[in-house]
Design a protein around this motif. Sequence first.
Motif, PDB file in Angstrom:
ATOM      1  N   GLY A   1     -14.341 100.086 185.631  1.00  0.00           N
ATOM      2  CA  GLY A   1     -13.707 100.714 184.475  1.00  0.00           C
ATOM      3  C   GLY A   1     -14.262 100.217 183.159  1.00  0.00           C
ATOM      4  O   GLY A   1     -14.542  99.031 182.985  1.00  0.00           O
ATOM      5  N   GLY A   2     -14.452 101.123 182.229  1.00  0.00           N
ATOM      6  CA  GLY A   2     -14.962 100.749 180.912  1.00  0.00           C
ATOM      7  C   GLY A   2     -15.069 101.958 180.009  1.00  0.00           C
ATOM      8  O   GLY A   2     -15.157 103.095 180.478  1.00  0.00           O
ATOM      9  N   LEU A   3     -15.061 101.702 178.708  1.00  0.00           N
ATOM     10  CA  LEU A   3     -15.082 102.786 177.736  1.00  0.00           C
ATOM     11  C   LEU A   3     -16.188 102.597 176.706  1.00  0.00           C
ATOM     12  O   LEU A   3     -16.134 103.168 175.617  1.00  0.00           O
ATOM     13  N   ALA A   4     -17.201 101.808 177.052  1.00  0.00           N
ATOM     14  CA  ALA A   4     -18.310 101.580 176.131  1.00  0.00           C
ATOM     15  C   ALA A   4     -19.101 102.863 175.920  1.00  0.00           C
ATOM     16  O   ALA A   4     -19.246 103.685 176.826  1.00  0.00           O
ATOM     17  N   GLY A   5     -19.607 103.032 174.703  1.00  0.00           N
ATOM     18  CA  GLY A   5     -20.442 104.192 174.397  1.00  0.00           C
ATOM     19  C   GLY A   5     -19.678 105.489 174.241  1.00  0.00           C
ATOM     20  O   GLY A   5     -20.269 106.569 174.330  1.00  0.00           O
ATOM     21  N   THR A   6     -18.387 105.417 174.003  1.00  0.00           N
ATOM     22  CA  THR A   6     -17.584 106.633 173.836  1.00  0.00           C
ATOM     23  C   THR A   6     -17.988 107.390 172.576  1.00  0.00           C
ATOM     24  O   THR A   6     -18.166 106.797 171.516  1.00  0.00           O
TER      25      THR A   6
ATOM     26  N   SER B   1     -13.481 107.256 182.245  1.00  0.00           N
ATOM     27  CA  SER B   1     -13.145 105.840 182.047  1.00  0.00           C
ATOM     28  C   SER B   1     -13.497 104.952 183.224  1.00  0.00           C
ATOM     29  O   SER B   1     -13.505 103.726 183.083  1.00  0.00           O
ATOM     30  N   GLY B   2     -13.789 105.527 184.383  1.00  0.00           N
ATOM     31  CA  GLY B   2     -13.937 104.711 185.568  1.00  0.00           C
ATOM     32  C   GLY B   2     -12.571 104.353 186.139  1.00  0.00           C
ATOM     33  O   GLY B   2     -11.537 104.820 185.664  1.00  0.00           O
ATOM     34  N   SER B   3     -12.575 103.512 187.157  1.00  0.00           N
ATOM     35  CA  SER B   3     -11.327 103.139 187.828  1.00  0.00           C
ATOM     36  C   SER B   3     -10.666 101.983 187.089  1.00  0.00           C
ATOM     37  O   SER B   3     -11.179 100.866 187.096  1.00  0.00           O
ATOM     38  N   ILE B   4      -9.536 102.259 186.460  1.00  0.00           N
ATOM     39  CA  ILE B   4      -8.776 101.239 185.738  1.00  0.00           C
ATOM     40  C   ILE B   4      -7.420 101.126 186.419  1.00  0.00           C
ATOM     41  O   ILE B   4      -6.593 102.026 186.314  1.00  0.00           O
TER      42      ILE B   4
ATOM     43  N   PHE C   1      -9.616  93.014 174.023  1.00  0.00           N
ATOM     44  CA  PHE C   1      -9.841  91.702 174.633  1.00  0.00           C
ATOM     45  C   PHE C   1     -11.132  91.708 175.445  1.00  0.00           C
ATOM     46  O   PHE C   1     -11.914  90.749 175.401  1.00  0.00           O
ATOM     47  N   ALA C   2     -11.383  92.795 176.181  1.00  0.00           N
ATOM     48  CA  ALA C   2     -12.562  92.869 177.042  1.00  0.00           C
ATOM     49  C   ALA C   2     -13.860  92.836 176.240  1.00  0.00           C
ATOM     50  O   ALA C   2     -14.866  92.255 176.690  1.00  0.00           O
ATOM     51  N   ARG C   3     -13.867  93.442 175.050  1.00  0.00           N
ATOM     52  CA  ARG C   3     -15.123  93.504 174.295  1.00  0.00           C
ATOM     53  C   ARG C   3     -15.303  92.387 173.274  1.00  0.00           C
ATOM     54  O   ARG C   3     -16.357  92.298 172.643  1.00  0.00           O
ATOM     55  N   THR C   4     -14.296  91.535 173.119  1.00  0.00           N
ATOM     56  CA  THR C   4     -14.423  90.443 172.153  1.00  0.00           C
ATOM     57  C   THR C   4     -14.346  89.059 172.794  1.00  0.00           C
ATOM     58  O   THR C   4     -14.629  88.061 172.130  1.00  0.00           O
TER      59      THR C   4
END
Length: 344
Positions: A198-203, A268-271, A311-314
């Motif tokens: 799961g991730g939302l990078a590059g949205t 979003s992938g699997s979250i 939190f995940a990106r910082t």
Amino acid sequence: MLGRRPGLPYPLVIGLLAALLCAAVTAGIAAGSIALPPGQVWGILAHRIHPVLAEPTWPVVRETIVMDVRLPRVLLCAVVGAGLSVCGMALQALVRNPLADPMLLGVSSGATVGAVCVVVFGVTVFGAFSLPVAAFAGALAALVAVYLLARSGGRMTTVRLVLAGVATAEVLSAVAGFLVVTSGDPHKTQSALRWMLGGLAGTTWPVVWVPAGAVVLGTAVLLGVSRPLNLLLAGEEAATALGLDVHRFRAALFVLVAVMIGTIVAVSGSIGFVGLIMPHVVRLLIGADHRRALPATALLGASFLIAADLFARTLITPEEIPVGIITALVGGPFFLWLMRRRSR
């Protein structure tokens, strides 16, 4: 189902959750490799709404960061969090199981297989949208499989629905794992694993609108059928006695929820765990009436996923942790606490 008599006035709870969402959006846009003052963030947003609302005293690059990089991602986080939470609440009522969540139906695993196929085999038929299109196609295929497996004699029982969803999810997860392990390309393997977590990078903005539309429309429909959802909490026999065609209603809601989940997971992938945790927190706050609980669940789920993504990106900048890891670290202990609470 978990729930208690509301301890706080409903308007106050909604107001607090809306304020929490506003704070989460502000923090999500302001924080990053280039920190922005919260006042400047809202000034940029106000200026974009109408130039008269704010005087542009900031560098142009900061406006680009807010409008083209961070705002789409934060909005997609809100959409995904709200959608997963609402779907989780609906599923827990449909199958009358407080431990049900959106991953239960196998739709997420179907989306994972579609996305992994794109990554591993390098499919680019739809250009930049190849991955979300393939993920949605996989989710739709899983939906059809679970629907057919769960129906027996024209009816869909809770037990068959859960068993069909779990079995389909396990098989598709094994297929996705096999494709990743045998890809032979470390870069593709890493890309596939990051998507699976799961991730939302590059949205970007074009990615936001389809899931946003699906979540808004789906939530509106669920609000419209709040009374039948409430009847299901009393049991199938009681709901039938009160005039609800339980089997037809469950089948229709299953399709709606599965399509919503497929649309969300495609981008979003699997979250995991979002759809499990948020409904229970809301029921503890305001009770189990879906007319009141669904809007509150959407607000809380949106705030939670924005915070988890922040939190995940910082946490280990400039590296980024898949947001599914963060939600699992929070959701796992909550799941265990919930099991202990029910056993008492």
